[in-house]
Motif scaffolding. Structure first.
Motif, PDB file in Angstrom:
ATOM      1  N   SER A  19      41.209  36.656  42.562  1.00 43.54           N
ATOM      2  CA  SER A  19      41.231  35.658  43.638  1.00 43.54           C
ATOM      3  C   SER A  19      42.648  35.155  43.896  1.00 43.54           C
ATOM      4  CB  SER A  19      40.298  34.494  43.302  1.00 43.54           C
ATOM      5  OG  SER A  19      38.981  34.988  43.100  1.00 43.54           O
ATOM      6  N   ASN A  37      35.411  36.309  48.898  1.00 41.45           N
ATOM      7  CA  ASN A  37      35.075  36.177  47.483  1.00 41.45           C
ATOM      8  C   ASN A  37      33.583  36.497  47.375  1.00 41.45           C
ATOM      9  OD1 ASN A  37      34.303  35.158  44.931  1.00 41.45           O
ATOM     10  ND2 ASN A  37      36.102  33.832  44.907  1.00 41.45           N
ATOM     11  N   ASP A  81      36.796  40.741  47.102  1.00 43.56           N
ATOM     12  CA  ASP A  81      37.197  40.264  45.772  1.00 43.56           C
ATOM     13  C   ASP A  81      35.941  40.091  44.918  1.00 43.56           C
ATOM     14  OD1 ASP A  81      37.601  38.401  43.677  1.00 43.56           O
ATOM     15  OD2 ASP A  81      38.533  36.889  44.951  1.00 43.56           O
ATOM     16  N   ARG A 113      38.979  28.248  31.550  1.00 46.92           N
ATOM     17  CA  ARG A 113      38.000  28.131  32.617  1.00 46.92           C
ATOM     18  C   ARG A 113      36.685  27.514  32.122  1.00 46.92           C
ATOM     19  NH1 ARG A 113      36.969  33.532  36.125  1.00 46.92           N
ATOM     20  NH2 ARG A 113      38.749  33.015  37.434  1.00 46.92           N
TER      21      ARG A 113
HETATM   22 MN    MN Z   1      37.736  34.987  41.335  1.00 46.13          MN
END
Ligand code: MN
Ligand code: ADP
Length: 176
Positions: A19, A37, A81, A113
């Protein structure tokens, strides 16, 4: 109808930088590109048959997904993506970029994350074994698949510059 702008598939294990690369590429591209995305699209448009708790991921409804993507892809000028690339018809892709990342770096990114440990381990192993890359190589002609390192910001800038050069060439080759 031939496309006027290319369709670029960016794939790679989660956390490899798809991304981020796509966003930078949109800024740097000589032609307008729409960044799709695919994972977000699946979620937002409900293109799935529910959430799989064990795998912590959506069970994608591939027919619905392909229907949604058909129109933007036929227009061209699209970045797809997603962590997988074997769902699309082969003819969709003009370039398939597989991002690779050192596994310890990837571990840190996924930890940051907030991924659950099981998910980190699973993705880490997948990256070490090169699963996403094998999948891309099995699905597309060798000439359109390119594997790029995505460990540092320098790598990313270099990669995006390379893709921009590739786009410029594609435009030249396809104008008439
Ligand atoms: Mn991503
Ligand atoms: P993906 O979309 O493949 O899951 P992201 O683009 O969201 O990955 O990147 C995950 C994290 O790693 C982000 O915090 C991003 O800034 C960082 N990152 C990605 N690629 C690089 C790189 N080449 N160098 C340094 N940091 C990166």
């Amino acid at each position: 109808m031939p496309r006027r702008s290319p369709v670029i598939v960016i794939t790679g294990t989660p956390g490899t930088g798809k991304s981020t690369h796509a966003q930078l590429l949109v800024q740097e591209s000589p032609v307008p590109l729409q960044h799709i995305n695919v994972g977000e699209l699946v979620k937002m448009q409900g293109l799935h048959d529910g959430f799989d708790e064990e795998w912590q991921s959506y069970t994608v409804d591939e027919d619905k997904l392909l229907d949604q993507l058909e129109s933007p892809v036929s227009e061209g000028g699209v970045i797809l993506d997603w962590h997988t690339s074997d769902v699309y018809p082969e003819r969709w892709a003009d370039l398939v970029v597989v991002l690779r990342c050192h596994h310890t770096t990837l571990w840190d990114r996924l930890e940051t994350r907030g991924y659950p440990l099981k998910k980190i381990q699973e993705n880490n192993e997948a990256e070490i074994m090169g699963i996403v890359c094998d999948e891309a190589r099995e699905s597309y002609q060798p000439g359109i698949v390119v594997e790029l390192e995505s460990n540092t910001l320098e790598d990313m800038e270099e990669n995006v510059a390379r893709i921009v050069t590739w786009i410029e060439q594609w435009i030249k080759d396809n104008e008439n």
